[in-house]
Enzyme design. Structure first.
Site, PDB file in Angstrom:
ATOM      1  N   TYR A 148       0.840  -1.201   0.000  1.00  0.00           N
ATOM      2  CA  TYR A 148       0.000   0.000   0.000  1.00  0.00           C
ATOM      3  C   TYR A 148       0.873   1.249   0.000  1.00  0.00           C
ATOM      4  O   TYR A 148       0.654   2.177  -0.783  1.00  0.00           O
ATOM      5  CB  TYR A 148      -0.940  -0.012   1.207  1.00  0.00           C
ATOM      6  CG  TYR A 148      -1.892   1.158   1.231  1.00  0.00           C
ATOM      7  CD1 TYR A 148      -2.976   1.193   0.362  1.00  0.00           C
ATOM      8  CD2 TYR A 148      -1.696   2.214   2.104  1.00  0.00           C
ATOM      9  CE1 TYR A 148      -3.855   2.275   0.365  1.00  0.00           C
ATOM     10  CE2 TYR A 148      -2.563   3.294   2.116  1.00  0.00           C
ATOM     11  CZ  TYR A 148      -3.634   3.318   1.248  1.00  0.00           C
ATOM     12  OH  TYR A 148      -4.497   4.387   1.258  1.00  0.00           O
TER      13      TYR A 148
ATOM     14  N   LYS B  47       1.168   4.247  -2.887  1.00  0.00           N
ATOM     15  CA  LYS B  47       0.874   5.644  -2.565  1.00  0.00           C
ATOM     16  C   LYS B  47       2.121   6.523  -2.709  1.00  0.00           C
ATOM     17  O   LYS B  47       2.013   7.692  -3.078  1.00  0.00           O
ATOM     18  CB  LYS B  47       0.275   5.760  -1.158  1.00  0.00           C
ATOM     19  CG  LYS B  47      -1.132   5.162  -1.067  1.00  0.00           C
ATOM     20  CD  LYS B  47      -2.091   5.867  -2.010  1.00  0.00           C
ATOM     21  CE  LYS B  47      -3.524   5.438  -1.787  1.00  0.00           C
ATOM     22  NZ  LYS B  47      -4.474   6.266  -2.548  1.00  0.00           N
TER      23      LYS B  47
END
Length: 166
Positions: free
Chosen positions: A51, A55
């Site tokens: 994740y 990002k």
């Protein structure tokens, strides 16, 4: 699983890239692009490597196109909220996530929407929450990364011990 990493990159990074690519030919001078990343795109977090990587990629892409598009009169903004009260955390994979247990610590979606408006109105490139703990973490990562990493590791170890006791 590697498929999870690929899915995160497809959704978070390539979704942003593809959408921007499709949108650009339709944009006039004075238009704005607003990309949503996350504090996880600014701070490396334990157990969220996929994740965070996706990002961080959104952050890098947005920072780059900010400079590339400015000469064309197109403004680019990056919003980096922390966990926001949405259905994102309804997925069973977040059952033991700290935000799931403490939803009161999550960002209000209306506050995030206000940040978007503020970014556009002020022509700011980046908006990050003004939460003291996160501001401190960003400061430490930038100025004393060894201390940031030591704190994160000790928090991770404490959490592991606590989970084993439960």
């Amino acid at each position: 699983k590697i498929e999870d990493y690929e899915n995160l990159m497809q959704t978070n990074y390539f979704g942003t890239v593809y959408f921007t690519k499709e949108l650009l030919p339709l944009m006039d001078r004075g238009s704005h692009i607003v990309n949503i990343s996350s504090m996880a795109g600014k701070l490396p977090l334990t157990n969220y490597s996929g994740y965070c990587a996706s990002k961080f990629a959104v952050w890098g892409f947005t920072e780059s196109i900010y400079h590339e598009l400015l000469s064309e009169g197109i403004f680019v903004h990056l919003i980096c909220p922390s966990a926001t009260r949405t259905r994102f955390f309804d997925n069973e994979s977040f059952a033991n996530h700290p935000h799931k247990k403490h939803p009161e610590k999550m960002e209000d979606p209306k506050a995030v929407a206000k940040w978007i408006i503020d970014a556009i109105e002020s022509d700011k490139l980046e908006i990050v929450p003004q939460v003291p703990k996160e501001k401190l973490a960003l400061f430490l990562l930038a100025n004393a990364p060894w201390l940031y990493h030591k704190i994160m590791q000790s928090r991770y170890v404490k959490r592991q011990i606590q989970q084993e006791r439960e």
